[in-house]
Design a protein around this motif. Structure first.
Motif, short mmCIF file in Angstrom:
data_model
loop_
_atom_site.label_atom_id
_atom_site.label_comp_id
_atom_site.label_asym_id
_atom_site.label_seq_id
_atom_site.Cartn_x
_atom_site.Cartn_y
_atom_site.Cartn_z
N ILE A 294 76.54 7.53 90.82
CA ILE A 294 75.23 7.48 91.19
C ILE A 294 75.06 7.25 92.73
CG2 ILE A 294 72.99 6.66 90.83
CD1 ILE A 294 73.75 5.94 87.97
N ARG A 295 74.62 8.12 93.41
CA ARG A 295 74.67 7.92 94.82
C ARG A 295 73.19 8.23 95.41
NH1 ARG A 295 78.91 8.43 98.68
NH2 ARG A 295 80.40 9.31 96.84
N ASP A 296 72.75 7.10 95.98
CA ASP A 296 71.23 7.55 96.54
C ASP A 296 70.54 8.27 95.84
OD1 ASP A 296 72.36 5.98 98.70
OD2 ASP A 296 72.87 7.76 99.99
N LYS A 297 70.35 7.49 94.68
CA LYS A 297 69.52 8.40 93.64
C LYS A 297 68.14 7.78 93.19
CE LYS A 297 70.22 11.78 89.90
NZ LYS A 297 71.21 12.48 89.00
N ILE A 298 67.11 8.53 93.05
CA ILE A 298 65.74 7.94 92.52
C ILE A 298 66.00 8.55 90.94
CG2 ILE A 298 63.30 7.93 92.75
CD1 ILE A 298 63.57 8.19 95.62
N ALA B 94 77.26 3.85 77.08
CA ALA B 94 78.39 3.30 77.57
C ALA B 94 79.77 4.14 77.19
CB ALA B 94 78.66 1.99 76.59
N GLU B 95 79.73 5.44 77.43
CA GLU B 95 80.59 6.43 77.33
C GLU B 95 81.76 6.07 78.53
OE1 GLU B 95 79.20 10.27 77.22
OE2 GLU B 95 78.37 10.08 75.21
N ARG B 96 81.16 5.96 79.60
CA ARG B 96 82.21 5.47 80.74
C ARG B 96 81.44 4.77 81.85
NH1 ARG B 96 82.96 11.55 83.54
NH2 ARG B 96 83.85 11.67 81.31
N PRO B 97 82.09 3.94 82.62
CA PRO B 97 81.40 3.12 83.46
C PRO B 97 80.68 3.93 84.55
CG PRO B 97 83.63 2.45 83.34
CD PRO B 97 83.58 3.88 82.63
N TYR B 98 79.66 3.29 85.15
CA TYR B 98 79.03 3.86 86.39
C TYR B 98 79.25 3.40 87.71
CZ TYR B 98 76.16 5.66 82.49
OH TYR B 98 75.67 6.58 81.58
N LEU B 99 79.37 4.09 88.55
CA LEU B 99 79.65 3.59 90.00
C LEU B 99 78.71 4.17 90.92
CD1 LEU B 99 81.81 2.47 92.02
CD2 LEU B 99 82.92 4.66 92.24
N VAL B 100 78.04 2.88 91.63
CA VAL B 100 76.74 3.14 92.32
C VAL B 100 77.06 3.01 93.82
CG1 VAL B 100 74.24 2.42 92.90
CG2 VAL B 100 75.24 2.32 90.50
N TYR B 101 76.67 4.12 94.59
CA TYR B 101 76.68 4.15 96.02
C TYR B 101 75.22 3.94 96.79
CZ TYR B 101 82.00 5.46 95.76
OH TYR B 101 83.23 5.33 95.46
N GLY B 102 75.23 3.02 97.65
CA GLY B 102 73.89 3.12 98.35
C GLY B 102 72.80 2.89 97.42
N TYR B 103 71.65 3.44 97.42
CA TYR B 103 70.75 2.88 96.56
C TYR B 103 70.58 3.53 95.18
CZ TYR B 103 67.89 6.98 98.58
OH TYR B 103 67.62 8.18 98.84
N MET B 104 70.00 3.02 94.25
CA MET B 104 69.68 3.55 93.00
C MET B 104 68.52 2.78 92.46
SD MET B 104 71.67 2.83 89.24
CE MET B 104 70.83 3.03 87.59
N VAL B 105 67.28 3.75 92.39
CA VAL B 105 65.91 3.40 92.23
C VAL B 105 65.40 3.97 90.97
CG1 VAL B 105 63.54 3.40 93.17
CG2 VAL B 105 65.80 3.65 94.44
N VAL B 106 64.88 2.88 90.16
CA VAL B 106 63.98 3.22 89.01
C VAL B 106 62.84 3.59 89.49
CG1 VAL B 106 63.46 2.54 86.57
CG2 VAL B 106 65.74 2.05 87.56
N ASP B 107 62.03 4.74 89.43
CA ASP B 107 60.92 5.24 89.94
C ASP B 107 59.75 4.50 89.17
OD1 ASP B 107 59.34 6.40 91.83
OD2 ASP B 107 59.72 8.19 91.14
N VAL C 249 77.49 -1.18 78.55
CA VAL C 249 77.54 -0.29 79.86
C VAL C 249 78.27 -1.38 80.80
CG1 VAL C 249 76.25 0.45 81.71
CG2 VAL C 249 75.86 1.41 79.23
N ARG C 250 78.93 -0.74 81.62
CA ARG C 250 79.57 -1.42 82.90
C ARG C 250 79.08 -0.75 84.15
NH1 ARG C 250 83.41 -5.02 81.44
NH2 ARG C 250 83.88 -5.29 83.61
N MET C 251 78.33 -1.38 85.03
CA MET C 251 77.79 -0.66 86.05
C MET C 251 78.73 -1.62 87.25
SD MET C 251 73.54 -0.14 85.56
CE MET C 251 73.86 1.08 86.86
N HIS C 252 79.20 -0.40 88.27
CA HIS C 252 79.97 -1.03 89.41
C HIS C 252 79.25 -0.71 90.89
CE1 HIS C 252 83.43 -2.79 86.97
NE2 HIS C 252 82.96 -1.44 86.31
N PHE C 253 78.98 -1.36 91.41
CA PHE C 253 78.05 -1.28 92.84
C PHE C 253 79.09 -1.35 94.04
CE2 PHE C 253 75.23 -2.25 89.57
CZ PHE C 253 74.16 -1.50 89.79
N SER C 254 79.01 -0.59 94.89
CA SER C 254 79.82 -0.46 96.00
C SER C 254 79.38 -1.44 97.07
CB SER C 254 79.94 0.93 96.74
OG SER C 254 78.80 1.46 97.17
N GLN C 255 79.86 -1.59 98.09
CA GLN C 255 79.50 -2.65 99.18
C GLN C 255 78.20 -2.13 99.84
OE1 GLN C 255 81.30 -5.34 100.20
NE2 GLN C 255 79.87 -6.23 101.42
#
Length: 453
Positions: free
Chosen positions: A135-139, A147-160, A171-177
């Motif tokens: 998930i990269r810079d996504k609204i 929980a099928e597979r982990p999520y890797l977040v780049y930048g922002y993730m916005v729940v609108d 569910v495992r969510m991994h957030f980049s720097q």
């Protein structure tokens, strides 16, 4: 057998073996398409004479997902390397794994092969490759994360706004720097004790397991809905959860239960004029505050454990601060009423004073600590004695293992059977699912002590 005509003779015995610092180089889980960190091992010549390593190469050759670097030089194969007697060299290894079929981790292996005097040796390379959803810079609009597979977040993730993000157990969510989860709508993250929801940094190496500041954290924006985190682990960010003003009338901006928030560079929870209800929650090891409840608000914490043994820098702030005012940009005092209840809760840490108040005398400051074990200096207790009832002070809580993040109680802890039965009845089961109402009285904190069988 040695070559005698050379000034520095070579050992040419085919039985001569190199010595390695490890026989297998293990990588923690590597997300597909995302490169690993660099691992290394050392190669030693244990003999007095020099050795010539005829070849260093990857067994998988050009098809290998691994990359090697010998003493600072990258390449696929290295030949005729002279290693002096008693000397050593470094081999550095990285890997990037292509997407794999399925959602479960798969083992990806290879080896670094060394040939010396016709004698072949190797060091095995083993990594676990894991597909991820990026998930990269996504609204986001309303959706369910499975929980099928982990999520890797780049930048922002916005729940609108007016949207609901539902996160399923496991569910495992991994957030980049520098990445962050913004919530303008609502987030429902309800795991189970067997399958908690994990939100943490993107570095999976063991050495990064407890390193703070790997991502920015969760920000519940002003006007967001009633977000819930149950059986969640939020780790290694700058701030765990920032619940911002203004809470909608009658809404609980943050409902937090049976969860852990750990290893934050700044704060575990920041509440700004909002509403938070929490129980059976552990907030631990943050660089400034475990909870900063400022600009007023309405806060309830039952059977929580606040434990601050931050070790990455010198901490000069209390674990808990509560305020009922702020100074605006024109340097005017703005009063905001605050109501906070702490029941059957432990607030302790490395400091002798782990609570402080930013209290304006003209504002509403309705704060109560009932049946709590707190780290307070005697002068503070006498100044605010009306806020503390049936509390234990001046005693260590008796945690099972602070260094291991184990904040369960040991036998003899002053928190055992020291809680209010009325508060215990509100949440009769502890963090681990054990009953807290079957004995004399509930224990303080998130964990009920039971004798070992």
């Amino acid at each position: 057998m040695q070559a005698s005509c050379e000034k520095d003779p070579l050992l040419e015995d085919p039985a001569a073996n190199l010595v390695f610092s490890t026989d297998t180089l293990l990588f923690d889980t590597v997300f597909t398409t995302i490169g690993s960190s660099t691992r290394h091992f050392k190669v030693y010549n244990p003999y007095r004479e020099n050795l010539k390593i005829s070849s260093i190469r990857l067994s998988g050759d050009t098809s290998s997902p691994y990359r090697i670097n010998v003493d600072g030089v990258p390449g696929r194969e290295f030949t005729d390397i002279k290693l002096r007697g008693g000397d050593s060299l470094y081999v550095f290894v990285e890997t990037t794994i292509d997407p794999v079929n399925g959602n479960h981790p798969v083992i990806v292996s290879d080896s670094v092969v060394f040939v010396t005097n016709g004698n072949e040796q190797d060091v095995k390379l083993v990594a676990w490759g894991q597909n991820v959803t990026v998930i990269r810079d996504k609204i986001l609009d309303s959706r369910i994360l499975s929980a099928e597979r982990p999520y890797l977040v780049y930048g922002y993730m916005v729940v609108d706004t007016n949207q609901v993000l539902t996160i399923e157990p496991g569910v495992r969510m991994h957030f980049s720097q520098n990445s962050r989860l913004f919530v303008a709508g609502t987030i429902i993250a309800e795991g189970t004790s067997e399958d908690p929801i994990v939100l943490e940094g993107a570095r999976t190496e063991t050495s990064y397991r407890n390193i703070p500041g790997q991502w920015e954290g969760i920000w519940l924006l002003p006007g967001s809905g009633e977000s819930r985190f149950v059986h969640a682990k939020i780790r290694n960010a700058v701030n765990g959860i920032l619940a911002d003003t203004v809470a909608l009338a009658g809404n609980t901006t943050l409902y937090l239960a049976n969860s852990r928030i750990e290893n934050m560079t700044y704060a575990g929870i920041i509440g700004r004029g909002t509403t938070i209800y929490s129980y059976n929650t552990v907030i631990a090891n943050c660089g400034h505050y475990l909870a900063a409840l400022t600009i007023g608000g309405d806060y309830t914490f039952y059977h929580c454990t606040f434990a601050n043994y931050w070790r990455y820098s010198s901490r000069r702030t209390p674990s808990l601060v509560i305020g009922n005012y702020y100074i605006d940009i024109y340097e005017n005092v703005q009063l905001r009423p605050v109501k906070a209840v702490f029941g059957n809760t432990i607030i302790h840490g490395a400091s002798s004073q782990e609570i402080d108040f930013a209290m304006h005398p003209d504002g509403v400051f309705d704060v109560e600590f009932d049946h709590c074990l707190v780290a307070l200096q005697p002068g503070f207790i006498s100044d605010f004695s009306e806020l503390f009832s049936n509390c234990v002070t001046g005693k260590e809580p008796g945690f099972a293992g602070v260094d291991e993040y184990n904040f369960r109680l040991i036998e003899g802890s002053p928190a055992i059977d020291a809680g209010s039965p009325e508060t215990g009845a509100l949440h009769p089961f502890d963090f681990d699912g054990n009953s807290r109402i079957d004995d004399k009285a509930p224990d303080m904190g998130a964990f009920e002590w039971y004798p070992e069988e």
